[in-house]
Structures are given as structure tokens and as C-alpha cells.
Scaffold this motif. Structure first.
Motif, mmCIF file in Angstrom:
data_model
loop_
_atom_site.group_PDB
_atom_site.id
_atom_site.type_symbol
_atom_site.label_atom_id
_atom_site.label_comp_id
_atom_site.label_asym_id
_atom_site.label_seq_id
_atom_site.Cartn_x
_atom_site.Cartn_y
_atom_site.Cartn_z
ATOM 1 N N ILE A 80 -8.508 0.382 -4.163
ATOM 2 C CA ILE A 80 -9.507 -0.562 -3.795
ATOM 3 C C ILE A 80 -9.840 -0.287 -2.249
ATOM 4 C CG2 ILE A 80 -10.194 -2.880 -3.510
ATOM 5 C CD1 ILE A 80 -8.555 -3.522 -6.059
ATOM 6 N N VAL A 81 -10.879 0.040 -1.839
ATOM 7 C CA VAL A 81 -11.107 0.302 -0.509
ATOM 8 C C VAL A 81 -11.601 -0.903 0.038
ATOM 9 C CG1 VAL A 81 -11.132 2.845 -0.472
ATOM 10 C CG2 VAL A 81 -13.293 1.681 -1.252
ATOM 11 N N ARG A 82 -12.561 -1.686 -0.768
ATOM 12 C CA ARG A 82 -13.225 -3.086 -0.183
ATOM 13 C C ARG A 82 -13.091 -3.819 -1.211
ATOM 14 N NH1 ARG A 82 -12.698 0.131 3.516
ATOM 15 N NH2 ARG A 82 -14.312 0.307 5.355
ATOM 16 N N GLY B 71 -8.176 6.690 -17.008
ATOM 17 C CA GLY B 71 -7.083 7.395 -17.042
ATOM 18 C C GLY B 71 -6.041 7.572 -15.910
ATOM 19 N N TYR B 72 -6.483 6.713 -15.014
ATOM 20 C CA TYR B 72 -5.752 6.567 -13.630
ATOM 21 C C TYR B 72 -4.556 5.632 -13.912
ATOM 22 C CZ TYR B 72 -9.403 8.807 -11.329
ATOM 23 O OH TYR B 72 -10.602 9.497 -10.952
ATOM 24 N N ARG B 73 -3.412 5.999 -13.225
ATOM 25 C CA ARG B 73 -2.002 5.603 -13.634
ATOM 26 C C ARG B 73 -1.611 4.371 -12.366
ATOM 27 N NH1 ARG B 73 0.653 11.042 -14.710
ATOM 28 N NH2 ARG B 73 -0.361 11.584 -16.668
ATOM 29 N N LYS B 74 -2.555 4.285 -11.236
ATOM 30 C CA LYS B 74 -1.891 3.141 -10.151
ATOM 31 C C LYS B 74 -3.101 3.149 -9.560
ATOM 32 C CE LYS B 74 1.719 4.531 -7.884
ATOM 33 N NZ LYS B 74 2.850 5.180 -6.970
ATOM 34 N N LEU B 75 -3.223 1.904 -9.080
ATOM 35 C CA LEU B 75 -4.404 1.396 -7.904
ATOM 36 C C LEU B 75 -3.648 0.829 -7.020
ATOM 37 C CD1 LEU B 75 -7.163 0.825 -7.705
ATOM 38 C CD2 LEU B 75 -6.822 -1.034 -9.025
ATOM 39 N N ILE B 76 -4.103 1.097 -5.898
ATOM 40 C CA ILE B 76 -3.367 0.484 -4.636
ATOM 41 C C ILE B 76 -4.442 0.043 -3.627
ATOM 42 C CG2 ILE B 76 -1.566 2.383 -4.535
ATOM 43 C CD1 ILE B 76 -3.058 3.713 -2.435
ATOM 44 N N THR B 77 -3.910 -0.744 -2.643
ATOM 45 C CA THR B 77 -4.866 -1.384 -1.704
ATOM 46 C C THR B 77 -3.850 -1.781 -0.491
ATOM 47 O OG1 THR B 77 -6.767 -2.843 -1.413
ATOM 48 C CG2 THR B 77 -4.910 -3.808 -2.609
ATOM 49 N N TYR B 78 -4.557 -1.946 0.657
ATOM 50 C CA TYR B 78 -3.970 -2.463 1.652
ATOM 51 C C TYR B 78 -4.712 -3.929 2.219
ATOM 52 C CZ TYR B 78 -2.193 2.202 1.934
ATOM 53 O OH TYR B 78 -1.866 3.303 1.594
ATOM 54 N N LYS C 64 -0.226 -3.340 8.117
ATOM 55 C CA LYS C 64 -0.757 -3.655 6.928
ATOM 56 C C LYS C 64 0.250 -3.478 5.928
ATOM 57 C CE LYS C 64 -5.113 -1.645 8.663
ATOM 58 N NZ LYS C 64 -4.690 -1.697 9.739
ATOM 59 N N LEU C 65 -0.300 -4.213 4.916
ATOM 60 C CA LEU C 65 0.801 -4.389 3.616
ATOM 61 C C LEU C 65 -0.011 -3.470 2.526
ATOM 62 C CD1 LEU C 65 1.749 -8.162 3.599
ATOM 63 C CD2 LEU C 65 2.966 -6.230 4.339
ATOM 64 N N ARG C 66 0.902 -2.618 2.019
ATOM 65 C CA ARG C 66 0.351 -1.955 0.763
ATOM 66 C C ARG C 66 0.845 -2.617 -0.437
ATOM 67 N NH1 ARG C 66 2.073 4.047 0.240
ATOM 68 N NH2 ARG C 66 3.248 3.419 -1.573
ATOM 69 N N LEU C 67 -0.198 -2.769 -1.236
ATOM 70 C CA LEU C 67 -0.049 -3.392 -2.595
ATOM 71 C C LEU C 67 -0.463 -2.316 -3.949
ATOM 72 C CD1 LEU C 67 -1.405 -5.870 -0.789
ATOM 73 C CD2 LEU C 67 -0.684 -7.218 -2.666
ATOM 74 N N GLU C 68 0.395 -2.510 -4.874
ATOM 75 C CA GLU C 68 -0.101 -1.591 -6.026
ATOM 76 C C GLU C 68 0.289 -2.424 -7.256
ATOM 77 O OE1 GLU C 68 3.615 1.213 -6.766
ATOM 78 O OE2 GLU C 68 2.512 1.724 -4.859
ATOM 79 N N ILE C 69 -0.429 -1.542 -8.375
ATOM 80 C CA ILE C 69 -0.163 -1.796 -9.649
ATOM 81 C C ILE C 69 -0.261 -0.689 -10.499
ATOM 82 C CG2 ILE C 69 -2.605 -2.437 -10.259
ATOM 83 C CD1 ILE C 69 -1.843 -4.655 -11.944
ATOM 84 N N GLY C 70 0.636 -0.930 -11.368
ATOM 85 C CA GLY C 70 0.679 0.470 -12.422
ATOM 86 C C GLY C 70 1.794 1.342 -11.663
ATOM 87 N N GLY D 40 -2.839 -12.283 0.583
ATOM 88 C CA GLY D 40 -2.592 -11.445 -0.861
ATOM 89 C C GLY D 40 -2.597 -12.035 -1.941
ATOM 90 N N VAL D 41 -2.947 -13.389 -2.010
ATOM 91 C CA VAL D 41 -2.833 -14.209 -3.013
ATOM 92 C C VAL D 41 -3.726 -13.862 -4.364
ATOM 93 C CG1 VAL D 41 -4.499 -16.037 -2.498
ATOM 94 C CG2 VAL D 41 -2.449 -16.688 -3.747
ATOM 95 N N SER D 42 -4.860 -13.390 -3.942
ATOM 96 C CA SER D 42 -5.718 -12.827 -4.901
ATOM 97 C C SER D 42 -5.339 -11.482 -5.743
ATOM 98 C CB SER D 42 -7.106 -12.538 -4.443
ATOM 99 O OG SER D 42 -7.812 -13.618 -3.967
ATOM 100 N N TYR D 43 -4.641 -10.748 -4.925
ATOM 101 C CA TYR D 43 -3.985 -9.506 -5.565
ATOM 102 C C TYR D 43 -2.876 -9.862 -6.216
ATOM 103 C CZ TYR D 43 -7.252 -6.521 -2.665
ATOM 104 O OH TYR D 43 -8.213 -6.043 -2.157
ATOM 105 N N LYS D 44 -1.962 -10.817 -5.737
ATOM 106 C CA LYS D 44 -0.787 -11.352 -6.544
ATOM 107 C C LYS D 44 -1.029 -11.908 -8.115
ATOM 108 C CE LYS D 44 1.893 -11.860 -2.400
ATOM 109 N NZ LYS D 44 2.457 -12.752 -1.387
ATOM 110 N N ALA D 45 -2.313 -12.454 -7.860
ATOM 111 C CA ALA D 45 -2.762 -13.171 -9.189
ATOM 112 C C ALA D 45 -3.022 -12.245 -10.212
ATOM 113 C CB ALA D 45 -3.970 -14.130 -8.827
ATOM 114 N N ALA D 46 -3.611 -11.120 -9.698
ATOM 115 C CA ALA D 46 -4.135 -10.152 -10.423
ATOM 116 C C ALA D 46 -2.947 -9.195 -10.845
ATOM 117 C CB ALA D 46 -5.341 -9.186 -9.744
ATOM 118 N N GLY D 47 -1.865 -9.409 -10.383
ATOM 119 C CA GLY D 47 -0.724 -8.635 -10.959
ATOM 120 C C GLY D 47 -0.072 -7.676 -9.973
ATOM 121 N N PHE D 48 -0.829 -7.379 -8.793
ATOM 122 C CA PHE D 48 -0.438 -6.523 -7.903
ATOM 123 C C PHE D 48 0.733 -6.849 -7.040
ATOM 124 C CE2 PHE D 48 -4.601 -5.184 -8.303
ATOM 125 C CZ PHE D 48 -4.959 -3.982 -7.707
#
Length: 149
Positions: A63-65, A90-97, A139-145, A104-112
């Protein structure tokens, strides 16, 4: 009521240019999604290849923006939708910073999950001069998958 809708890259980039607090739009994407309320776009997510070439393994997207005008739950709805789309492609991981000053509460709510801290630094190099137009803080890196088991 928040509704997801398709959005072109140029429309998403224009939204980011107008509303993002500290970044300009990226130069490309794999896909973008809008979140609308009452027919008005209130948030967008732009997903592309990882900026770090070390993470660009062909199975990871970034997620770049993620940009919102403040509509409650729009960011978490978009982050979750971005992951569903990425998985569907078919992607296995999604990251963001995020900046280390952000929750990061929105990302945490989405499972990151937060997986690490990245030192803030300049893109400038003597052999490749750059003018920094972004925050240089950590920055903090977050990911899911992740890799399949």
C-alpha cells in the motif's frame, strides 16, 4: 454508509495530491480503490509493487498511499479491501509503512501487524542527488499475509 468503488490511477493520484498530509502521489500502481460516502469519494488506497527492491519478490504488494478526508472507518475498510484484492490476484503478502508517530489503528483493525521499525533516511546519494520531500523520521512496517505454509 461507506461504499467501495473502482477508481482510476489518475483520479486516485489527484485525490492524494489534494488531501495527503505529507506525500505526493506515487508514479504508478497495480490497482486503486475508492471509498465513497453519499456519492462523494472520502478516501483512496493505491497499491503497487514494493518500493524496496529487496521486498519485490513477485508475491508481495505494498500500500503506497492510503488517504482519507477523515471519514470514520474508511481507511480500515480500504486496507482490508486492498488485501482481499491482492489475495484474489495471487499475492501472498501486503505491506505498508506508517510514520512512527502514527498509531496505525486503521491497519490494525484490518488485520495488519507491525513487523519492524525502519530507520528514516534520505534518498539522496552523491552519485544520485535527490531533494527530500518526505518525512525523514523512522517508520513502522506493517504487513498481512505471508508465505504459504
Amino acid at each position: 454508509m461507506l461504499e467501495l468503488s473502482p477508481i482510476t490511477f489518475s483520479e486516485a493520484a489527484a485525490f492524494v495530491l489534494k488531501h495527503h498530509r505529507h506525500h505526493k502521489p506515487p508514479i504508478s500502481h497495480k490497482f486503486s480503490i475508492a471509498c465513497a460516502q453519499g456519492g462523494e469519494v472520502v478516501a483512496v488506497v493505491i497499491v503497487g509493487r514494493p518500493v524496496s527492491r529487496h521486498l519485490d519478490d513477485g508475491y508481495t504488494l505494498e500500500i503506497v498511499r492510503l488517504c482519507s478526508i477523515g471519514a470514520p472507518n474508511a481507511c480500515s475498510k480500504l486496507a482490508a479491501a486492498a488485501w482481499r484484492v491482492a489475495r484474489g490476484l495471487g499475492y501472498r503478502k501486503l505491506i505498508t509503512y506508517i510514520l512512527d508517530s502514527e498509531t496505525g489503528v486503521s491497519y490494525k483493525a484490518a488485520g495488519f501487524k507491525i513487523v519492524g521499525k525502519v530507520k528514516g533516511r534520505s534518498w539522496h546519494r552523491d552519485n544520485r542527488p535527490r531533494v527530500d520531500k518526505h518525512p525523514l523520521q523512522c517508520k513502522l512496517r506493517l504487513e498481512i499475509g505471508g508465505a504459504p505454509q
